[in-house]
Design a protein around this motif. Structure first.
Motif, PDB file in Angstrom:
ATOM      1  N   CYS A 173       0.819  -1.079   0.066  1.00 15.18           N
ATOM      2  CA  CYS A 173       0.081  -0.128   0.014  1.00 15.18           C
ATOM      3  C   CYS A 173       0.941   1.260  -0.143  1.00 15.18           C
TER       4      CYS A 173
ATOM      5  N   HIS B 234       0.031   4.952  -0.629  1.00 11.84           N
ATOM      6  CA  HIS B 234      -0.865   5.790   0.458  1.00 11.84           C
ATOM      7  C   HIS B 234       0.276   6.412   1.278  1.00 11.84           C
TER       8      HIS B 234
ATOM      9  N   GLY C 165      -0.596   9.519   2.598  1.00 15.18           N
ATOM     10  CA  GLY C 165      -1.343   9.710   1.042  1.00 15.18           C
ATOM     11  C   GLY C 165      -0.280  10.140   0.386  1.00 15.18           C
TER      12      GLY C 165
ATOM     13  N   GLY D  86      -2.931   7.927  -3.534  1.00 15.68           N
ATOM     14  CA  GLY D  86      -4.048   7.539  -2.886  1.00 15.68           C
ATOM     15  C   GLY D  86      -4.249   8.330  -1.810  1.00 15.68           C
TER      16      GLY D  86
ATOM     17  N   SER E  71      -4.733   9.936   2.038  1.00 18.67           N
ATOM     18  CA  SER E  71      -4.368   9.689   3.445  1.00 18.67           C
ATOM     19  C   SER E  71      -5.114   8.771   4.252  1.00 18.67           C
ATOM     20  N   LEU E  72      -4.275   7.757   4.876  1.00 15.93           N
ATOM     21  CA  LEU E  72      -5.048   6.571   5.640  1.00 15.93           C
ATOM     22  C   LEU E  72      -4.998   6.827   7.208  1.00 15.93           C
TER      23      LEU E  72
END
Ligand code: HEC
Length: 115
Positions: free
Chosen positions: A54, A58, A64, A67, A69-70
Motif C-alpha cells: 500500500c 498511500h 497519502g 491515494g 491519506s489513511l
C-alpha cells in the motif's frame, strides 16, 4: 414528572471493551476466514504488509500520495469495510489481491485503529 415508585436507575451500560491483544505470536490461529470477532492485530506484520502493498500509493506514513491519506481511516471505515476495500478495490484503487485473507484481515484491523 412522575418518577416516584420507580426504584429504577436505568443503567445503560454500554460496555465496549475492545481488547486488542498484542500476543507475541507463536500461535497462528488457523482458518478463521471471515469472522470479524476476534481480531488480534499484529502491528509488525500489518506494517510489513502495508509497506509492500500500500505504501507506494498511500505514503510511507499513511500520509497519502497517489491515494488518499489513511491516517484517520479508522474513523471513516470499520475493519470489515477496509478489508472489503483491500479485497475489491475502491474507485480508482485496484484490488490488492496479493494479500492472503489473514494478512488482509490483520492489516484492516490495524488500519481501523488509525483514528
Ligand atoms: C495503485 C495505488 C494504490 C495501492 C497499491 C493501494 N491503494 Fe488504496 N487507494 C488508492 C486510491 C487512488 C484510492 C482512492 C480511490 C477513490 O476513492 O477513487 C484509495 C483508497 C483507499 C481507501 C479508502 C480511503 C478513503 O478515505 O476513502 C482505503 C481504506 C485504502 N485505499 C486502503 C489501501 C490498502 C490497505 C492498501 C494496501 C493493501 C491500498 N489501499 C493499496 C490507491 C492505491
Amino acid at each position: 414528572m412522575n418518577r416516584s415508585g420507580w426504584k429504577g436507575v436505568v443503567l445503560t451500560s454500554v460496555v465496549a471493551i475492545t481488547v486488542v491483544g498484542c500476543s507475541q505470536g507463536s500461535q497462528t490461529d488457523s482458518s478463521q476466514g471471515e469472522s470479524n470477532e476476534t481480531i488480534t492485530v499484529d502491528a509488525a506484520k500489518a506494517e510489513a504488509s502495508y509497506q509492500s502493498n500500500c505504501m507506494g500509493c498511500h505514503g510511507q506514513d499513511l500520509e497519502g500520495a497517489q491515494g488518499p491519506s489513511l491516517q484517520k481511516v479508522g474513523s471513516k471505515y470499520s475493519a470489515k469495510k477496509i478489508e472489503t476495500i483491500i479485497q475489491g478495490g475502491i474507485g480508482s484503487m485496484p484490488a490488492q489481491v496479493s494479500l492472503d485473507p489473514k494478512e488482509r484481515k490483520n492489516l484492516a484491523g490495524w488500519l481501523a485503529e488509525k483514528k
